[in-house]
Design a protein around this motif. Structure first.
Motif, PDB file in Angstrom:
ATOM      1  N   PRO A 197       0.828  -1.208   0.000  1.00 37.60           N
ATOM      2  CA  PRO A 197       0.000   0.000   0.000  1.00 37.60           C
ATOM      3  C   PRO A 197       0.862   1.258   0.000  1.00 37.60           C
ATOM      4  N   ASN A 198       0.464   2.232  -0.820  1.00 35.89           N
ATOM      5  CA  ASN A 198       1.262   3.439  -1.026  1.00 35.89           C
ATOM      6  C   ASN A 198       0.603   4.612  -0.299  1.00 35.89           C
ATOM      7  N   LEU A 199       1.042   4.876   0.908  1.00 38.62           N
ATOM      8  CA  LEU A 199       0.483   5.972   1.695  1.00 38.62           C
ATOM      9  C   LEU A 199       1.233   7.251   1.396  1.00 38.62           C
ATOM     10  N   ALA A 200       0.505   8.313   1.089  1.00 39.18           N
ATOM     11  CA  ALA A 200       1.109   9.607   0.757  1.00 39.18           C
ATOM     12  C   ALA A 200       0.881  10.600   1.883  1.00 39.18           C
ATOM     13  N   GLY A 201       1.907  11.378   2.196  1.00 39.28           N
ATOM     14  CA  GLY A 201       1.822  12.335   3.289  1.00 39.28           C
ATOM     15  C   GLY A 201       0.732  13.373   3.115  1.00 39.28           C
ATOM     16  N   ALA A 202       0.314  13.631   1.886  1.00 44.71           N
ATOM     17  CA  ALA A 202      -0.754  14.596   1.648  1.00 44.71           C
ATOM     18  C   ALA A 202      -2.114  14.062   2.045  1.00 44.71           C
ATOM     19  N   ASN A 203      -2.226  12.737   2.249  1.00 44.62           N
ATOM     20  CA  ASN A 203      -3.527  12.162   2.576  1.00 44.62           C
ATOM     21  C   ASN A 203      -3.372  10.816   3.277  1.00 44.62           C
ATOM     22  N   MET A 204      -3.074  10.878   4.558  1.00 44.52           N
ATOM     23  CA  MET A 204      -2.991   9.657   5.343  1.00 44.52           C
ATOM     24  C   MET A 204      -3.311   9.959   6.800  1.00 44.52           C
ATOM     25  N   ALA A 205      -3.659   8.922   7.542  1.00 44.53           N
ATOM     26  CA  ALA A 205      -3.915   9.043   8.974  1.00 44.53           C
ATOM     27  C   ALA A 205      -3.411   7.772   9.642  1.00 44.53           C
ATOM     28  N   TYR A 206      -3.030   7.891  10.906  1.00 42.47           N
ATOM     29  CA  TYR A 206      -2.495   6.720  11.583  1.00 42.47           C
ATOM     30  C   TYR A 206      -2.622   6.869  13.094  1.00 42.47           C
ATOM     31  N   SER A 207      -2.573   5.723  13.756  1.00 45.97           N
ATOM     32  CA  SER A 207      -2.543   5.692  15.210  1.00 45.97           C
ATOM     33  C   SER A 207      -1.218   6.279  15.689  1.00 45.97           C
ATOM     34  N   ARG A 208      -1.300   7.278  16.540  1.00 41.93           N
ATOM     35  CA  ARG A 208      -0.070   7.885  17.051  1.00 41.93           C
ATOM     36  C   ARG A 208       0.759   6.858  17.823  1.00 41.93           C
ATOM     37  N   LYS A 209       0.096   6.030  18.606  1.00 38.94           N
ATOM     38  CA  LYS A 209       0.801   5.018  19.388  1.00 38.94           C
ATOM     39  C   LYS A 209       1.558   4.061  18.470  1.00 38.94           C
ATOM     40  N   ALA A 210       0.902   3.631  17.396  1.00 35.40           N
ATOM     41  CA  ALA A 210       1.552   2.706  16.466  1.00 35.40           C
ATOM     42  C   ALA A 210       2.722   3.364  15.748  1.00 35.40           C
ATOM     43  N   ALA A 211       2.557   4.632  15.365  1.00 35.77           N
ATOM     44  CA  ALA A 211       3.629   5.337  14.660  1.00 35.77           C
ATOM     45  C   ALA A 211       4.855   5.496  15.543  1.00 35.77           C
ATOM     46  N   LEU A 212       4.657   5.808  16.813  1.00 34.77           N
ATOM     47  CA  LEU A 212       5.789   5.937  17.726  1.00 34.77           C
ATOM     48  C   LEU A 212       6.430   4.580  17.976  1.00 34.77           C
ATOM     49  N   LEU A 213       5.615   3.522  18.000  1.00 34.21           N
ATOM     50  CA  LEU A 213       6.128   2.175  18.215  1.00 34.21           C
ATOM     51  C   LEU A 213       7.118   1.773  17.132  1.00 34.21           C
ATOM     52  N   VAL A 214       6.833   2.173  15.878  1.00 33.95           N
ATOM     53  CA  VAL A 214       7.729   1.785  14.772  1.00 33.95           C
ATOM     54  C   VAL A 214       8.831   2.813  14.530  1.00 33.95           C
ATOM     55  N   GLY A 215       8.900   3.842  15.370  1.00 33.55           N
ATOM     56  CA  GLY A 215       9.989   4.801  15.267  1.00 33.55           C
ATOM     57  C   GLY A 215       9.689   6.040  14.470  1.00 33.55           C
ATOM     58  N   GLY A 216       8.439   6.201  14.021  1.00 34.80           N
ATOM     59  CA  GLY A 216       8.068   7.411  13.281  1.00 34.80           C
ATOM     60  C   GLY A 216       8.635   7.422  11.874  1.00 34.80           C
ATOM     61  N   TYR A 217       8.964   8.604  11.406  1.00 29.49           N
ATOM     62  CA  TYR A 217       9.393   8.794  10.021  1.00 29.49           C
ATOM     63  C   TYR A 217      10.888   8.519   9.834  1.00 29.49           C
ATOM     64  N   ALA A 218      11.217   7.827   8.756  1.00 24.13           N
ATOM     65  CA  ALA A 218      12.615   7.644   8.376  1.00 24.13           C
ATOM     66  C   ALA A 218      13.195   8.995   7.970  1.00 24.13           C
ATOM     67  N   ARG A 219      14.439   9.246   8.309  1.00 23.07           N
ATOM     68  CA  ARG A 219      15.074  10.537   8.017  1.00 23.07           C
ATOM     69  C   ARG A 219      15.652  10.531   6.610  1.00 23.07           C
ATOM     70  N   VAL A 220      14.755  10.668   5.639  1.00 24.93           N
ATOM     71  CA  VAL A 220      15.132  10.667   4.226  1.00 24.93           C
ATOM     72  C   VAL A 220      14.534  11.900   3.563  1.00 24.93           C
TER      73      VAL A 220
END
Length: 225
Positions: free
Chosen positions: A141-164
């Motif tokens: 699945p191709n999630l784009a920053g212009a249109n996505m939503a996510y569980s904050r807890k889950a996002a922090l669990l996986v480390g958030g955004y890659a620094r790219v």
């Protein structure tokens, strides 16, 4: 019903940001907070965000991934939604996402360009939706920053955004898919600026292909000074 924080990264977006903020003002399911993360703009982007009433953060590390990460770390609601400073979520955007949250780690929806003569906005909608469908069938699945939503807890669990420079949104979406369900929400439409086509359709398409196949160079790196 979960509360949402909307995060908007911005760099010299004084021309586009007011319309984006107005689109968020019209949401039928209102966000708890709107965060504009200013990435060292040289125009009135920060002033516009403050005048509208958004929470303004200043990210001194250049790059959209750093800005998105700062917004994520500042958010305190169970869910985070992201869009871009040149994008217009439809009024029902957060309402659609809210209804789709149970049991999901992340959500994403369709997009189309605005600022083009007909029938090109519709064609971009159809073609992008087809691309998303193929990506889903491939298990990517191709999630784009212009249109996505996510569980904050889950996002922090996986480390958030890659620094790219780019592709940080897709990388996060893939990581969220490892810890929970990711769902496509077809009604959650966002219209986005056609400025990405300023240098031609072929160059835009080539860059997009490079990014979705793993290259992490920025779409707008040539604008940086």
């Amino acid at each position: 019903m979960p509360e949402f924080t909307v995060i908007i990264p911005a760099w010299n977006e004084a021309k586009y940001l007011p319309a984006t903020l107005r689109a968020l003002e019209r949401q039928t399911y209102a966000p708890h907070e709107v965060i504009v993360v200013d990435n060292l703009s040289r125009d009135d982007t920060p002033g516009i965000a403050q005048a509208w009433g958004a929470t303004l953060l200043t990210c001194e590390k250049r790059g959209v991934a750093h800005a998105r990460q700062m917004g994520l770390e500042h958010a305190r609601t169970p869910w985070v939604a992201t869009t871009d400073a040149d994008s217009h979520p439809i009024p029902e955007w957060l309402g659609y996402y809210n209804a789709a949250t149970p049991g999901r780690a992340a959500l994403y929806g369709p997009m189309r360009f605005f600022g083009l003569r007909e029938p090109y906005p519709l064609l971009t909608h159809v073609s992008y939706s087809a691309f998303l469908h193929v990506a889903r069938l491939m298990g990517k699945p191709n999630l784009a920053g212009a249109n996505m939503a996510y569980s904050r807890k889950a996002a922090l669990l996986v480390g958030g955004y890659a620094r790219v420079e780019a592709y940080e949104d897709v990388i996060l979406g893939q990581a969220l898919g490892e810890v929970g369900e990711v769902a496509y929400v077809p009604g959650a439409l966002v219209e986005t600026s056609a400025r990405r086509l300023d240098k031609g359709v072929l160059q835009f398409a080539w860059r997009h292909v490079r990014n979705v196949t793993g290259h992490t160079r920025g779409y707008f790196d040539e604008l940086r000074e």
